[in-house]
Design a protein around this motif. Sequence first.
Motif, PDB file in Angstrom:
ATOM      1  N   GLY A   1       8.107  -6.882  39.947  1.00 47.49           N
ATOM      2  CA  GLY A   1       9.135  -5.989  39.448  1.00 47.49           C
ATOM      3  C   GLY A   1      10.211  -5.603  40.437  1.00 47.49           C
ATOM      4  O   GLY A   1      11.334  -5.295  40.034  1.00 47.49           O
ATOM      5  N   PHE A   2       9.906  -5.606  41.739  1.00 51.26           N
ATOM      6  CA  PHE A   2      10.897  -5.191  42.743  1.00 51.26           C
ATOM      7  C   PHE A   2      11.390  -6.371  43.577  1.00 51.26           C
ATOM      8  O   PHE A   2      12.584  -6.591  43.698  1.00 51.26           O
ATOM      9  N   ALA A   3      10.467  -7.127  44.159  1.00 47.86           N
ATOM     10  CA  ALA A   3      10.852  -8.252  45.017  1.00 47.86           C
ATOM     11  C   ALA A   3       9.685  -9.227  45.130  1.00 47.86           C
ATOM     12  O   ALA A   3       8.541  -8.901  44.794  1.00 47.86           O
ATOM     13  N   GLY A   4       9.995 -10.415  45.631  1.00 49.02           N
ATOM     14  CA  GLY A   4       8.944 -11.390  45.902  1.00 49.02           C
ATOM     15  C   GLY A   4       8.157 -10.966  47.134  1.00 49.02           C
ATOM     16  O   GLY A   4       7.047 -10.469  47.042  1.00 49.02           O
ATOM     17  N   TRP A   5       8.755 -11.161  48.322  1.00 47.71           N
ATOM     18  CA  TRP A   5       8.184 -10.620  49.558  1.00 47.71           C
ATOM     19  C   TRP A   5       9.207  -9.659  50.137  1.00 47.71           C
ATOM     20  O   TRP A   5      10.285 -10.055  50.574  1.00 47.71           O
ATOM     21  N   ASN A   6       8.871  -8.382  50.157  1.00 45.35           N
ATOM     22  CA  ASN A   6       9.719  -7.352  50.745  1.00 45.35           C
ATOM     23  C   ASN A   6       9.166  -7.031  52.128  1.00 45.35           C
ATOM     24  O   ASN A   6       8.160  -6.343  52.264  1.00 45.35           O
ATOM     25  N   PHE A   7       9.850  -7.523  53.160  1.00 44.12           N
ATOM     26  CA  PHE A   7       9.372  -7.329  54.530  1.00 44.12           C
ATOM     27  C   PHE A   7       9.593  -5.900  55.023  1.00 44.12           C
ATOM     28  O   PHE A   7       9.030  -5.509  56.034  1.00 44.12           O
TER      29      PHE A   7
ATOM     30  N   ALA B   1       9.301 -13.026  31.363  1.00 44.90           N
ATOM     31  CA  ALA B   1       9.962 -11.795  31.787  1.00 44.90           C
ATOM     32  C   ALA B   1       9.990 -10.809  30.626  1.00 44.90           C
ATOM     33  O   ALA B   1      10.733 -11.000  29.669  1.00 44.90           O
ATOM     34  N   ARG B   2       9.185  -9.765  30.698  1.00 46.64           N
ATOM     35  CA  ARG B   2       9.189  -8.743  29.640  1.00 46.64           C
ATOM     36  C   ARG B   2      10.469  -7.937  29.697  1.00 46.64           C
ATOM     37  O   ARG B   2      11.050  -7.587  28.681  1.00 46.64           O
ATOM     38  N   SER B   3      10.918  -7.620  30.912  1.00 49.03           N
ATOM     39  CA  SER B   3      12.188  -6.918  31.108  1.00 49.03           C
ATOM     40  C   SER B   3      12.633  -7.133  32.543  1.00 49.03           C
ATOM     41  O   SER B   3      11.806  -7.234  33.450  1.00 49.03           O
ATOM     42  N   CYS B   4      13.953  -7.204  32.750  1.00 55.48           N
ATOM     43  CA  CYS B   4      14.516  -7.446  34.076  1.00 55.48           C
ATOM     44  C   CYS B   4      15.505  -6.346  34.433  1.00 55.48           C
ATOM     45  O   CYS B   4      16.191  -5.804  33.561  1.00 55.48           O
ATOM     46  N   TYR B   5      15.600  -6.043  35.743  1.00 56.09           N
ATOM     47  CA  TYR B   5      16.484  -4.979  36.216  1.00 56.09           C
ATOM     48  C   TYR B   5      17.178  -5.423  37.502  1.00 56.09           C
ATOM     49  O   TYR B   5      16.616  -6.197  38.295  1.00 56.09           O
TER      50      TYR B   5
ATOM     51  N   CYS C   1      12.041  -8.990  37.651  1.00 58.55           N
ATOM     52  CA  CYS C   1      11.606  -8.973  36.255  1.00 58.55           C
ATOM     53  C   CYS C   1      10.140  -8.584  36.183  1.00 58.55           C
ATOM     54  O   CYS C   1       9.326  -9.037  37.001  1.00 58.55           O
ATOM     55  N   ASN C   2       9.792  -7.760  35.222  1.00 57.48           N
ATOM     56  CA  ASN C   2       8.403  -7.373  35.006  1.00 57.48           C
ATOM     57  C   ASN C   2       7.748  -8.391  34.087  1.00 57.48           C
ATOM     58  O   ASN C   2       8.259  -8.709  33.017  1.00 57.48           O
TER      59      ASN C   2
ATOM     60  N   HIS D   1       1.674 -12.697  41.225  1.00 56.36           N
ATOM     61  CA  HIS D   1       2.631 -12.453  40.147  1.00 56.36           C
ATOM     62  C   HIS D   1       2.287 -11.189  39.369  1.00 56.36           C
ATOM     63  O   HIS D   1       1.140 -10.741  39.337  1.00 56.36           O
ATOM     64  N   GLY D   2       3.318 -10.616  38.753  1.00 58.04           N
ATOM     65  CA  GLY D   2       3.115  -9.533  37.809  1.00 58.04           C
ATOM     66  C   GLY D   2       2.920  -8.156  38.398  1.00 58.04           C
ATOM     67  O   GLY D   2       2.533  -7.229  37.672  1.00 58.04           O
ATOM     68  N   PHE D   3       3.205  -7.954  39.685  1.00 57.62           N
ATOM     69  CA  PHE D   3       3.016  -6.636  40.282  1.00 57.62           C
ATOM     70  C   PHE D   3       4.241  -5.764  40.045  1.00 57.62           C
ATOM     71  O   PHE D   3       5.368  -6.242  39.951  1.00 57.62           O
ATOM     72  N   SER D   4       4.018  -4.465  39.958  1.00 56.86           N
ATOM     73  CA  SER D   4       5.112  -3.574  39.589  1.00 56.86           C
ATOM     74  C   SER D   4       6.105  -3.378  40.727  1.00 56.86           C
ATOM     75  O   SER D   4       7.248  -2.986  40.488  1.00 56.86           O
ATOM     76  N   GLU D   5       5.704  -3.631  41.970  1.00 59.62           N
ATOM     77  CA  GLU D   5       6.644  -3.574  43.097  1.00 59.62           C
ATOM     78  C   GLU D   5       6.843  -4.983  43.657  1.00 59.62           C
ATOM     79  O   GLU D   5       7.659  -5.733  43.144  1.00 59.62           O
ATOM     80  N   SER D   6       6.098  -5.352  44.680  1.00 62.21           N
ATOM     81  CA  SER D   6       6.331  -6.638  45.339  1.00 62.21           C
ATOM     82  C   SER D   6       5.077  -7.499  45.325  1.00 62.21           C
ATOM     83  O   SER D   6       3.954  -6.992  45.372  1.00 62.21           O
ATOM     84  N   GLY D   7       5.299  -8.802  45.309  1.00 59.66           N
ATOM     85  CA  GLY D   7       4.171  -9.711  45.439  1.00 59.66           C
ATOM     86  C   GLY D   7       3.502  -9.547  46.790  1.00 59.66           C
ATOM     87  O   GLY D   7       2.285  -9.450  46.900  1.00 59.66           O
ATOM     88  N   ILE D   8       4.324  -9.520  47.858  1.00 60.52           N
ATOM     89  CA  ILE D   8       3.855  -9.264  49.220  1.00 60.52           C
ATOM     90  C   ILE D   8       4.769  -8.214  49.810  1.00 60.52           C
ATOM     91  O   ILE D   8       5.979  -8.228  49.584  1.00 60.52           O
ATOM     92  N   SER D   9       4.194  -7.294  50.587  1.00 59.34           N
ATOM     93  CA  SER D   9       4.986  -6.199  51.140  1.00 59.34           C
ATOM     94  C   SER D   9       4.621  -5.982  52.602  1.00 59.34           C
ATOM     95  O   SER D   9       3.438  -5.893  52.945  1.00 59.34           O
ATOM     96  N   GLY D  10       5.643  -5.910  53.463  1.00 66.39           N
ATOM     97  CA  GLY D  10       5.408  -5.543  54.850  1.00 66.39           C
ATOM     98  C   GLY D  10       5.905  -6.570  55.843  1.00 66.39           C
ATOM     99  O   GLY D  10       6.116  -7.738  55.512  1.00 66.39           O
ATOM    100  N   PRO D  11       6.093  -6.140  57.094  1.00 62.76           N
ATOM    101  CA  PRO D  11       6.503  -7.037  58.172  1.00 62.76           C
ATOM    102  C   PRO D  11       5.339  -7.900  58.633  1.00 62.76           C
ATOM    103  O   PRO D  11       4.230  -7.811  58.093  1.00 62.76           O
ATOM    104  N   ILE D  12       5.574  -8.734  59.638  1.00 66.29           N
ATOM    105  CA  ILE D  12       4.524  -9.621  60.149  1.00 66.29           C
ATOM    106  C   ILE D  12       4.447  -9.531  61.669  1.00 66.29           C
ATOM    107  O   ILE D  12       5.361  -9.037  62.323  1.00 66.29           O
ATOM    108  N   GLY D  13       3.335 -10.049  62.208  1.00 66.60           N
ATOM    109  CA  GLY D  13       3.111  -9.955  63.642  1.00 66.60           C
ATOM    110  C   GLY D  13       2.889 -11.274  64.335  1.00 66.60           C
ATOM    111  O   GLY D  13       2.499 -11.300  65.503  1.00 66.60           O
ATOM    112  N   GLY D  14       3.150 -12.380  63.639  1.00 64.27           N
ATOM    113  CA  GLY D  14       2.930 -13.701  64.232  1.00 64.27           C
ATOM    114  C   GLY D  14       3.224 -14.764  63.198  1.00 64.27           C
ATOM    115  O   GLY D  14       4.034 -14.567  62.293  1.00 64.27           O
TER     116      GLY D  14
END
Length: 588
Positions: A261-267, A305-309, A293-294, A235-248
Amino acid sequence: MKIRREILWSLLLMLISAPLFGETWYIRQDGGTRSRAGFPGQCDGKADVPYHGTGVNQHCAFNDFRLLYNDKSYNGIAGGWAIAGGDTVIIRGCHNADKSTDCRIGSDPPGVADTWCVGNAIVACSSGPIPSGTATHHTRILGQNYASCSKGSVTTRSQLTRLFGGNGLGTAINLGGARYVDFECIDLSDHSQCVQHGSPAYPNACTNGKDDFTKDGMATNNTTANVLLQDVWIHGFSESGISGPIGGLITLTRVDVSFNGFAGWNFDDGRSTPDAPGSAINASYVSMIGNGCNEEYPIVDAFPARSCYDLESGGFGDSWSGQNTTLASFTCDHCIQAYNTKDGFIGPHTLIAKLTITNSESYGNMGQQWKWGATTSSSTIFENNFTVGNSRPMSAALPGAPSNYNQHLSLYCRADGDIFSFFSSANSTVLFANNTTIGYSATMFDLACATKNTCSSTPFIFRNNIMLGFLNQKYHPGDVQPPALYYFTDPSDKVTADHNVYYNLRDRCLLTGNICSDPLFVGEPARTMRSESDLDNFNFHPSSGSPAVGHGIAVSGLFTDYYGVARPNSLSIGAAEPSMDQGAGKKK
């Protein structure tokens, strides 16, 4: 012969002394330093005891999580990971309520002369990929209370070990290429409430050298596989909680990925790199709430949520956010997606061959509550789920949220805010069984086909569901029409429906084999809403006089309702059997 015996004896001693299941390493803040080239360290990191103050290379714990992967050599990470694949790390400390002993990842705080990443860009001062284990011996990164980190299906947050990234770090935990890795009993966050996605930035834009922030909590790539996240709060990251594709296969058990701030898991890694063939998500008791939300730092509110976009204010806000790829399977049991500033589920870009969603909830998201796409010859099962089609609650005050959390939101009911928007494909199966869907969105089910005129072999089967419409005149001022039930985007789409309860919907009721009357939920609110809060704390239990009670038909493998209550032979329609306590219900 004597020489041969000595060689055999030496080999035997080596086998006896070698750890059977890998080494165990310890982090505790009263430990010592790690050795590096030319500088002997105080501790070897392999004993759960403090450094006693004298000597070098003592059998004691490291005193900093970063010493596992950084020996403080000139370029920051020359020493590499001390651990090997199949080893276990137990992190002690890092869990005081005031966060004063959180374990830092990355460089030292802004304004402090850094000794960890000298000569290295601060943004790249992460751990490097965690060493992979094997199918029989996983690499394990464990918070100290890993054996008692949950009660039943709920993570005990006070038991979590806190790791945080800071000072402009790109990624806190790097799982790129990691295989057979378990990550358990960890609270992963940063120490900032700055904004990286959204305009105008409130309270301030993230600035390197000033804000103690991290962009992404975890990073994966299309070789990351056989990873377990269990009792993890990201929680609380300025972009994504988890970022990237997967391999299995990635397994998530009791995981919360919220208020990023951007997404939960952005694949999507920015290049739309596809997941590897056979990739799968197995999620149970996973929550994704308030992404877009940040998060406040420190957290003071129940909805922090300090601020949402949203997309109109330079933000994003998906929970799961898929790229152009195919997943072999996605299983979501007891998942919750709520109050994200875009869509509640993975979206149409990721095609899923086998999708199973059970005992889950989606509500309050500003776009669609559920949204996905399917491959040819796919299987979709959607059972025992609660859905509230209310895409405007964040336009009003939310219980426990700061008063100005929504000052930069405007894109409510994005893409018409259909409750469900998904497509199937040729020669596929789609079963919706024993779900309860309520709401005021324009359309409940927006159904489509991947390739035009090819879905005549793919009936959409709806069985034992309750669909109840509400009228929100603030959503459509002056509108006197409740939601439409089914919208067919493709002429080959067709619905087979039986044993459903439909009420207060725009379409002509599908009377044959269905019930067209009020489902009579316990405490059911007026169907013309007065405010967004009317659907808060909705009680999904049908009352004893409901036409849904005892009028369902058996569904293979469905033996309990959402709450785990056994379904009788004369099971009820909807996701919940009637409650013995008629005042009880699902509270949001």
